[in-house]
Write a protein that holds these residues in place. Sequence first.
Motif, PDB file in Angstrom:
ATOM      1  N   GLY A 114      -2.409  -7.929  -3.177  1.00  0.00           N
ATOM      2  CA  GLY A 114      -1.145  -7.355  -2.199  1.00  0.00           C
ATOM      3  C   GLY A 114      -0.907  -5.966  -2.382  1.00  0.00           C
ATOM      4  O   GLY A 114      -0.703  -5.271  -1.282  1.00  0.00           O
ATOM      5  N   TRP A 115      -0.826  -5.422  -3.680  1.00  0.00           N
ATOM      6  CA  TRP A 115      -0.533  -3.919  -3.839  1.00  0.00           C
ATOM      7  C   TRP A 115      -1.548  -3.205  -3.197  1.00  0.00           C
ATOM      8  O   TRP A 115      -1.513  -2.281  -2.665  1.00  0.00           O
ATOM      9  CB  TRP A 115      -0.429  -3.837  -5.314  1.00  0.00           C
ATOM     10  CG  TRP A 115       0.831  -4.372  -6.126  1.00  0.00           C
ATOM     11  CD1 TRP A 115       1.023  -5.280  -7.048  1.00  0.00           C
ATOM     12  CD2 TRP A 115       2.197  -4.190  -5.536  1.00  0.00           C
ATOM     13  NE1 TRP A 115       2.080  -5.681  -7.121  1.00  0.00           N
ATOM     14  CE2 TRP A 115       3.063  -4.954  -6.309  1.00  0.00           C
ATOM     15  CE3 TRP A 115       2.815  -3.251  -4.638  1.00  0.00           C
ATOM     16  CZ2 TRP A 115       4.387  -4.970  -6.230  1.00  0.00           C
ATOM     17  CZ3 TRP A 115       4.212  -3.230  -4.437  1.00  0.00           C
ATOM     18  CH2 TRP A 115       4.903  -3.907  -5.195  1.00  0.00           C
ATOM     19  N   ASN A 116      -2.841  -3.722  -3.158  1.00  0.00           N
ATOM     20  CA  ASN A 116      -4.244  -3.006  -3.029  1.00  0.00           C
ATOM     21  C   ASN A 116      -4.076  -2.888  -1.255  1.00  0.00           C
ATOM     22  O   ASN A 116      -4.278  -1.725  -0.833  1.00  0.00           O
ATOM     23  CB  ASN A 116      -5.406  -3.552  -3.343  1.00  0.00           C
ATOM     24  CG  ASN A 116      -5.783  -3.363  -4.670  1.00  0.00           C
ATOM     25  OD1 ASN A 116      -6.059  -2.368  -5.125  1.00  0.00           O
ATOM     26  ND2 ASN A 116      -5.412  -4.398  -5.672  1.00  0.00           N
ATOM     27  N   VAL A 117      -3.595  -3.739  -0.543  1.00  0.00           N
ATOM     28  CA  VAL A 117      -3.611  -4.026   0.755  1.00  0.00           C
ATOM     29  C   VAL A 117      -2.489  -2.917   1.361  1.00  0.00           C
ATOM     30  O   VAL A 117      -2.606  -2.175   2.117  1.00  0.00           O
ATOM     31  CB  VAL A 117      -3.345  -5.209   1.443  1.00  0.00           C
ATOM     32  CG1 VAL A 117      -2.999  -5.266   2.899  1.00  0.00           C
ATOM     33  CG2 VAL A 117      -4.589  -6.324   1.093  1.00  0.00           C
ATOM     34  N   LEU A 118      -1.341  -3.091   0.399  1.00  0.00           N
ATOM     35  CA  LEU A 118      -0.065  -2.197   0.993  1.00  0.00           C
ATOM     36  C   LEU A 118      -0.619  -0.700   0.604  1.00  0.00           C
ATOM     37  O   LEU A 118      -0.074  -0.061   1.567  1.00  0.00           O
ATOM     38  CB  LEU A 118       0.841  -2.677   0.273  1.00  0.00           C
ATOM     39  CG  LEU A 118       1.524  -4.148   0.285  1.00  0.00           C
ATOM     40  CD1 LEU A 118       2.849  -4.432  -0.442  1.00  0.00           C
ATOM     41  CD2 LEU A 118       2.032  -3.924   2.021  1.00  0.00           C
ATOM     42  N   SER A 119      -1.179  -0.541  -0.322  1.00  0.00           N
ATOM     43  CA  SER A 119      -1.596   0.969  -0.584  1.00  0.00           C
ATOM     44  C   SER A 119      -2.566   1.519   0.598  1.00  0.00           C
ATOM     45  O   SER A 119      -2.280   2.672   1.080  1.00  0.00           O
ATOM     46  CB  SER A 119      -2.377   0.976  -1.946  1.00  0.00           C
ATOM     47  OG  SER A 119      -1.400   0.729  -3.018  1.00  0.00           O
ATOM     48  N   SER A 120      -3.648   0.533   1.077  1.00  0.00           N
ATOM     49  CA  SER A 120      -4.244   1.058   2.223  1.00  0.00           C
ATOM     50  C   SER A 120      -3.706   1.048   3.356  1.00  0.00           C
ATOM     51  O   SER A 120      -3.949   2.001   4.038  1.00  0.00           O
ATOM     52  CB  SER A 120      -5.545   0.388   2.286  1.00  0.00           C
ATOM     53  OG  SER A 120      -6.250  -0.116   1.003  1.00  0.00           O
ATOM     54  N   LEU A 121      -2.744   0.319   3.597  1.00  0.00           N
ATOM     55  CA  LEU A 121      -1.878   0.451   4.951  1.00  0.00           C
ATOM     56  C   LEU A 121      -0.993   1.680   4.967  1.00  0.00           C
ATOM     57  O   LEU A 121      -0.961   2.135   5.907  1.00  0.00           O
ATOM     58  CB  LEU A 121      -1.082  -0.945   5.072  1.00  0.00           C
ATOM     59  CG  LEU A 121      -1.954  -2.278   5.598  1.00  0.00           C
ATOM     60  CD1 LEU A 121      -0.812  -3.401   5.419  1.00  0.00           C
ATOM     61  CD2 LEU A 121      -2.652  -2.064   6.904  1.00  0.00           C
ATOM     62  N   LYS A 122      -0.535   1.704   3.897  1.00  0.00           N
ATOM     63  CA  LYS A 122       0.166   3.106   3.685  1.00  0.00           C
ATOM     64  C   LYS A 122      -0.633   4.545   4.139  1.00  0.00           C
ATOM     65  O   LYS A 122      -0.038   5.397   4.552  1.00  0.00           O
ATOM     66  CB  LYS A 122       0.859   3.401   2.255  1.00  0.00           C
ATOM     67  CG  LYS A 122       1.659   4.623   1.975  1.00  0.00           C
ATOM     68  CD  LYS A 122       2.162   4.629   0.611  1.00  0.00           C
ATOM     69  CE  LYS A 122       2.950   5.760   0.343  1.00  0.00           C
ATOM     70  NZ  LYS A 122       3.427   5.985  -1.125  1.00  0.00           N
ATOM     71  N   ARG A 123      -1.716   4.524   3.555  1.00  0.00           N
ATOM     72  CA  ARG A 123      -2.502   5.632   3.794  1.00  0.00           C
ATOM     73  C   ARG A 123      -2.861   5.758   5.298  1.00  0.00           C
ATOM     74  O   ARG A 123      -3.195   6.620   5.921  1.00  0.00           O
ATOM     75  CB  ARG A 123      -3.834   5.684   2.756  1.00  0.00           C
ATOM     76  CG  ARG A 123      -3.713   5.806   1.340  1.00  0.00           C
ATOM     77  CD  ARG A 123      -4.752   5.951   0.625  1.00  0.00           C
ATOM     78  NE  ARG A 123      -4.687   6.074  -0.650  1.00  0.00           N
ATOM     79  CZ  ARG A 123      -4.793   5.125  -1.679  1.00  0.00           C
ATOM     80  NH1 ARG A 123      -5.152   3.811  -1.193  1.00  0.00           N
ATOM     81  NH2 ARG A 123      -4.616   5.176  -2.814  1.00  0.00           N
ATOM     82  N   VAL A 124      -3.293   4.653   5.932  1.00  0.00           N
ATOM     83  CA  VAL A 124      -3.474   4.559   7.392  1.00  0.00           C
ATOM     84  C   VAL A 124      -2.422   5.041   7.892  1.00  0.00           C
ATOM     85  O   VAL A 124      -2.502   5.670   9.039  1.00  0.00           O
ATOM     86  CB  VAL A 124      -4.122   2.879   7.537  1.00  0.00           C
ATOM     87  CG1 VAL A 124      -4.288   2.873   9.129  1.00  0.00           C
ATOM     88  CG2 VAL A 124      -5.308   2.720   6.877  1.00  0.00           C
ATOM     89  N   ALA A 125      -1.305   4.525   7.725  1.00  0.00           N
ATOM     90  CA  ALA A 125       0.053   4.794   8.643  1.00  0.00           C
ATOM     91  C   ALA A 125       0.256   6.144   8.328  1.00  0.00           C
ATOM     92  O   ALA A 125       0.674   6.854   9.575  1.00  0.00           O
ATOM     93  CB  ALA A 125       1.149   4.065   7.875  1.00  0.00           C
ATOM     94  N   MET A 126       0.068   6.976   7.228  1.00  0.00           N
ATOM     95  CA  MET A 126       0.310   8.178   7.234  1.00  0.00           C
ATOM     96  C   MET A 126      -0.950   8.914   7.857  1.00  0.00           C
ATOM     97  O   MET A 126      -0.414  10.115   8.922  1.00  0.00           O
ATOM     98  CB  MET A 126       0.446   8.780   5.659  1.00  0.00           C
ATOM     99  CG  MET A 126       1.314   8.217   5.033  1.00  0.00           C
ATOM    100  SD  MET A 126       1.543   8.686   3.093  1.00  0.00           S
ATOM    101  CE  MET A 126       1.844  10.341   3.545  1.00  0.00           C
ATOM    102  N   GLY A 127      -2.237   8.773   8.050  1.00  0.00           N
ATOM    103  CA  GLY A 127      -3.095   9.656   8.628  1.00  0.00           C
ATOM    104  C   GLY A 127      -2.951   9.287  10.202  1.00  0.00           C
ATOM    105  O   GLY A 127      -2.927  10.220  10.921  1.00  0.00           O
ATOM    106  N   PHE A 128      -2.745   8.088  10.357  1.00  0.00           N
ATOM    107  CA  PHE A 128      -2.643   7.725  11.786  1.00  0.00           C
ATOM    108  C   PHE A 128      -1.288   8.256  12.548  1.00  0.00           C
ATOM    109  O   PHE A 128      -1.281   8.870  13.363  1.00  0.00           O
ATOM    110  CB  PHE A 128      -2.507   6.229  11.938  1.00  0.00           C
ATOM    111  CG  PHE A 128      -2.363   5.754  13.382  1.00  0.00           C
ATOM    112  CD1 PHE A 128      -3.263   5.579  14.352  1.00  0.00           C
ATOM    113  CD2 PHE A 128      -0.946   5.331  13.631  1.00  0.00           C
ATOM    114  CE1 PHE A 128      -3.147   5.018  15.458  1.00  0.00           C
ATOM    115  CE2 PHE A 128      -0.969   4.980  15.158  1.00  0.00           C
ATOM    116  CZ  PHE A 128      -1.747   4.769  15.831  1.00  0.00           C
ATOM    117  N   GLY A 129      -0.312   8.271  11.919  1.00  0.00           N
ATOM    118  CA  GLY A 129       0.907   9.075  12.417  1.00  0.00           C
ATOM    119  C   GLY A 129       0.725  10.438  12.469  1.00  0.00           C
ATOM    120  O   GLY A 129       1.149  11.103  13.694  1.00  0.00           O
ATOM    121  N   LEU A 130       0.116  11.152  11.741  1.00  0.00           N
ATOM    122  CA  LEU A 130      -0.063  12.418  11.723  1.00  0.00           C
ATOM    123  C   LEU A 130      -1.202  12.975  12.903  1.00  0.00           C
ATOM    124  O   LEU A 130      -0.850  13.810  13.842  1.00  0.00           O
ATOM    125  CB  LEU A 130      -0.662  13.146  10.529  1.00  0.00           C
ATOM    126  CG  LEU A 130       0.148  13.398   9.414  1.00  0.00           C
ATOM    127  CD1 LEU A 130      -0.546  13.803   8.263  1.00  0.00           C
ATOM    128  CD2 LEU A 130       1.548  14.401   9.598  1.00  0.00           C
TER     129      LEU A 130
END
Length: 311
Positions: A114-130
């Motif tokens: 669960g922590w691994n998936v959340l960390s990946s989603l966080k990186r995706v959200a930041m890069g995608f948002g920019l």
Amino acid sequence: MVSAVFHSPRDIAPPVAASAERNATHSIAESADASGAKAVKHPKTAARPQRDFSALWLRVLPPVLGLALLVLVWELVSLGTKASIPSPKDTFLQAVVLFSDPFYSNGPNDQGVGWNVLSSLKRVAMGFGLAAIVGIPVGFMIGRFSFLSNMFNPLISLMRPVSPLAWLPIGLLVFKGADPAAIWTIFICSIWPMIINTAVGVQRVPQDYMNVARVLNLSEWKIVTKILFPSVLPYMLTGVRLAVGTAWLVIVAAEMLTGGVGIGFWVWDEWNNLNVKNIIIAIFVIGIVGLMLEYALIKLATAFTFEEVKS
């Protein structure tokens, strides 16, 4: 010359008798209609409508057969490799143990899925948002002004085919860290679909709309907000959906190379531990999360898309 026609008394019916005969006939007809109506109105046994499950059956059966075929092939591969590839049953039992506590933490290199998936989603959200903040306005400008289109089209055509992982060393060199480098890789791979789809949507706005805006002497801000944005929104959302799919694909490979907490690093760490069961579970987790992201964005795009574009 006068001619007369004579009838026998038998051929002449009394008026009263004829009227009585007609009334009797009407009474019989009305009674027959009334009895028929009562029979129709109050049937003895009412027929129940039968439900048609054929449409539901056709929607459920193909996916079930597809999953059954996958499990069958998986089982055959497991038997053919002499259990080097774990069987579906063993993988399922391992998944039950793994997801019984998905958010455990025993240090930075030993955390739950669960922590691994959340960390990946966080990186995706930041890069995608920019990428969305930069790519959508750039797409509007490229589609709006032909000079900018002619200037940036060669650059986009040159940069877009480059593999996103080729940008990872540049990110490591510039940002001196694994997390910023992974976010940079997501940014650079997500920006091209947004720019291209937004620019194409602006260029496909009917010229009549722009002529009306010119006649009304609308400002550029009103042209963008009142004319371009509603027309370009379906194209823009398509670019967003493509960008999210690409970002989720890239983050797994980027995390394998950079390390840290993330679903990609978790796959690579399980490979180093020769835990093939967890690798297969991670593959399914990556697919399910990607499917959920795709489904959510399709629903969002459908909600903001005109009917003629949907069809």
